[in-house]
Motif scaffolding. Sequence first.
Motif, PDB file in Angstrom:
ATOM      1  N   ARG A   1       0.799  -1.219   0.000  1.00  0.00           N
ATOM      2  CA  ARG A   1       0.000   0.000   0.000  1.00  0.00           C
ATOM      3  C   ARG A   1       0.841   1.284   0.000  1.00  0.00           C
ATOM      4  NH1 ARG A   1      -0.996   4.182   0.769  1.00  0.00           N
ATOM      5  NH2 ARG A   1      -2.740   5.242   1.763  1.00  0.00           N
ATOM      6  N   LEU A   2       1.946   1.289   0.758  1.00  0.00           N
ATOM      7  CA  LEU A   2       2.711   2.531   0.897  1.00  0.00           C
ATOM      8  C   LEU A   2       3.585   2.856  -0.324  1.00  0.00           C
ATOM      9  CD1 LEU A   2       1.757   2.143   3.893  1.00  0.00           C
ATOM     10  CD2 LEU A   2       3.784   3.413   4.516  1.00  0.00           C
ATOM     11  N   VAL A   3       3.688   1.901  -1.262  1.00  0.00           N
ATOM     12  CA  VAL A   3       4.456   2.173  -2.482  1.00  0.00           C
ATOM     13  C   VAL A   3       3.828   3.341  -3.249  1.00  0.00           C
ATOM     14  CG1 VAL A   3       5.061   1.184  -4.749  1.00  0.00           C
ATOM     15  CG2 VAL A   3       5.443  -0.141  -2.659  1.00  0.00           C
ATOM     16  N   GLY A   4       2.510   3.503  -3.102  1.00  0.00           N
ATOM     17  CA  GLY A   4       1.816   4.586  -3.801  1.00  0.00           C
ATOM     18  C   GLY A   4       1.776   5.898  -3.039  1.00  0.00           C
ATOM     19  N   GLY A   5       2.051   5.852  -1.729  1.00  0.00           N
ATOM     20  CA  GLY A   5       1.981   7.087  -0.956  1.00  0.00           C
ATOM     21  C   GLY A   5       1.615   6.807   0.486  1.00  0.00           C
ATOM     22  N   PRO A   6       1.667   7.868   1.306  1.00  0.00           N
ATOM     23  CA  PRO A   6       1.488   7.684   2.738  1.00  0.00           C
ATOM     24  C   PRO A   6       0.093   7.213   3.138  1.00  0.00           C
ATOM     25  CG  PRO A   6       1.644  10.012   2.179  1.00  0.00           C
ATOM     26  CD  PRO A   6       1.974   9.244   0.945  1.00  0.00           C
ATOM     27  N   MET A   7       0.050   6.538   4.276  1.00  0.00           N
ATOM     28  CA  MET A   7      -1.216   6.016   4.787  1.00  0.00           C
ATOM     29  C   MET A   7      -1.515   6.622   6.149  1.00  0.00           C
ATOM     30  SD  MET A   7      -2.350   2.099   5.479  1.00  0.00           S
ATOM     31  CE  MET A   7      -3.886   1.772   6.356  1.00  0.00           C
ATOM     32  N   ASP A   8      -2.764   6.976   6.360  1.00  0.00           N
ATOM     33  CA  ASP A   8      -3.222   7.422   7.673  1.00  0.00           C
ATOM     34  C   ASP A   8      -3.550   6.148   8.461  1.00  0.00           C
ATOM     35  OD1 ASP A   8      -4.144   9.094   9.707  1.00  0.00           O
ATOM     36  OD2 ASP A   8      -6.177   9.163   8.903  1.00  0.00           O
ATOM     37  N   TYR A   9      -2.506   5.498   8.954  1.00  0.00           N
ATOM     38  CA  TYR A   9      -2.700   4.193   9.617  1.00  0.00           C
ATOM     39  C   TYR A   9      -3.239   4.359  11.033  1.00  0.00           C
ATOM     40  CZ  TYR A   9      -1.956  -0.627  10.999  1.00  0.00           C
ATOM     41  OH  TYR A   9      -2.171  -1.915  11.426  1.00  0.00           O
ATOM     42  N   THR A  10      -3.063   5.531  11.615  1.00  0.00           N
ATOM     43  CA  THR A  10      -3.526   5.873  12.962  1.00  0.00           C
ATOM     44  C   THR A  10      -2.958   4.941  14.042  1.00  0.00           C
ATOM     45  OG1 THR A  10      -5.626   4.631  12.915  1.00  0.00           O
ATOM     46  CG2 THR A  10      -5.653   6.832  11.999  1.00  0.00           C
ATOM     47  N   PRO A  11      -1.626   4.930  14.205  1.00  0.00           N
ATOM     48  CA  PRO A  11      -1.014   4.101  15.237  1.00  0.00           C
ATOM     49  C   PRO A  11      -1.110   4.733  16.622  1.00  0.00           C
ATOM     50  CG  PRO A  11       0.687   5.279  14.050  1.00  0.00           C
ATOM     51  CD  PRO A  11      -0.628   5.675  13.430  1.00  0.00           C
ATOM     52  N   GLY A  12      -0.424   4.126  17.559  1.00  0.00           N
ATOM     53  CA  GLY A  12      -0.313   4.713  18.895  1.00  0.00           C
ATOM     54  C   GLY A  12      -1.298   4.133  19.895  1.00  0.00           C
TER      55      GLY A  12
END
Length: 712
Positions: free
Chosen positions: A525-536
Amino acid sequence: MKRLLLIFTLAISSLFAMAHELSSPNGKMKLLVELLNGTPTYQLHLNEKAIIKQSKLGLELANNQSLMNGFTITDVQTSSVNDTWKPVWGEQSEIKNNYNELALTLQQKSTNIKILLRFRVFDDGLGFRYEFPEQENLVYFVVKEECTEFAMAGDHKAWWIPGDYDTQEYDYTTSKLSEIRGLMEKAVTPNASQTPISATAVQTALMMKTDDGYYINLHEAALQDYSCMHLELDDKNMVFKSVLTPDAVGNMAYMQTPCTTPWRTVIASKNAGDILLSNITLNLNEPCAYETTDWIKPVKYIGVWWEMITGKSSWAYTDEVLSVKLGETDFTQTTTNGRHAANTQHVKDYIDFASEHDFDAVLVEGWNEGWEDWFGKSKDFVFDFVTPYPDFDVEVLRDYAQSKNVKLMMHHETSGSVRNYERHMDTAYQFMAENNYNSVKSGYVGDIIPRGEYHYGQWMVNHYLHAIKKAADYKIMVNAHEAVRPTGMSRTYPNLIGNESARGTEYEAFGGNNVDHTTILPFTRLVGGPMDYTPGIFETKVSVYNPDNNSQVRTTIARQLALYVTMYSPLQMAADLPETYNKHLDAFQFIKDVAVDWDKSLVLEAEPGDFITYARKAKNSENWFVGRTNDGQARTSEISFDFLSADKKYIATVYADAKDAHWETNPKAYEVRKYQVTRKSKLKQLCAPGGGYAISLVPIEDKNELKGLKKL
Ligand code: NOJ
Ligand code: CA
């Protein structure tokens, strides 16, 4: 004279009939393009090893017009580019763009239609696309099918999710290509919105590994005014073919010359880290389209969000609408459910927490009318994006946030009602500008209205870009959920600071993500661009927030910290609740310190599905951050700090799994240790199942600060 001309013509046509070879700048990646009985084909080799075997190119148009064969080559151009450019935000502050290009003009004898095939060969892969120049015999046309092949040289190992026109929110499966069909046929789809296209269709970016250790990644770049591509595997021959996303009547794209398809990309290397660091996707996109970009800034945020996702609170202000007829009067009463999180006081508490810990923004979901009717319970209600619930005071919160130097982040859930959103878009963005919002999280949950359109069809692809460009008119940054997977378009439109477009942390509250999920996403997925994965997430037992929800977040706390480094994004959320962070302020310190924009990024260790360790240097700073995510197996990570400056000493703060940590049985067991570190230092660190570690490295001027710290 005539004879001479004939000889000349023959010479030229035989030149054009022959195979056209093109190497990458370092000579190791080799492309071969030739016509096979009038059908264009290409193949790609790295170090003489076949990455893509001879594969056909072409398209089928509506009206039974085939652009598959009968071609001759009428023109051949080559060129080279070697330059660097600076992204507004990114994993590197300078990006090298170095490739050799081959542009072949093909003419179909029977129709005189011309297509230009443009290939760019980089040291780490290939991009190519179809271009349709302006011409008499091709003005408007409808794509019925794109028939681009990617012929694999073996039964590779693959990390894949099923092809689907409407959702990307799947867990990954790791298997041989030949096993996809069997696994897909056996799979239960736990989510009603999942509808795999076929038993062998998968999504891009698709990650693969050959038996002899080559990593291959297939994706697309600059997806604009066209539909999104999936890959259908012919599992007898191991040949992938492009499958585009149809519209409501089954057409794939409506085109008008001059126009192009998106780029099809192949990234390949013997080194897994090269796939993670490849800039092919960005390089194949156009430069920034905006005159000014000083309004685009990376964002670290918290949000009134996880409490709704876990079921502790609700988006809706009311959950019941009681309608009673008393005599002639309709008496409608709505009941407040008492669990509405987006109320003024509660949002103020979040603003206080954000301000105290130096976050840029607070996302508030469920602030506006419509959630009680989400998915059209009453059929006639749709969001208007400007009407707050009675307990959410827009002006008070605007002023309060401003006084605390915190931004509020807008939320636009469209519930798939796209025409409705477009109708309200200007008013909605204007409302944001007036109330001091500079970013919006948008969402497209549910089937698209108008019915029949898919999330990844051309019509929606155009909508997502329209929303980004329109937002730019108001200097607004966009983080779109459920939108089409990114294809590097943030180079051109850098206010697209985030996308979801995959299974994010929210699923940890809906049953869980596979333990190895975050060791795969950066390769796919990240090969295309950043992800709002919402970690923490620090509280891994969801039942602590909602006794009716037994989900467990499959991670240790240390790994949650690592994700701020391993899941690159200029938009990073600390997704858990302030009350939980207050219990673990020592670990929370890493989230406060970690950068969201970088000068340099390095991959120290990586194997898809197993582990990834990144080191990144913060933008305009000498601080470095390291993050390591681990799959479900305990593993030892061994890294060297040789990337640090030779003339500096650093304090390293290591946030690691304790010896007995385990995502399932002991997720909160972490240690925070400090060391003296130089570029000669090395670290051997045990990572728990579902664990990992995070390190911050800060150069020290005053030697006294190093006193008493152990050297690594
Ligand atoms: C799905 C999104 O991914 C999630 O983040 C959001 O909270 C809900 N939709 C509601 O809009
Ligand atoms: Ca989602």
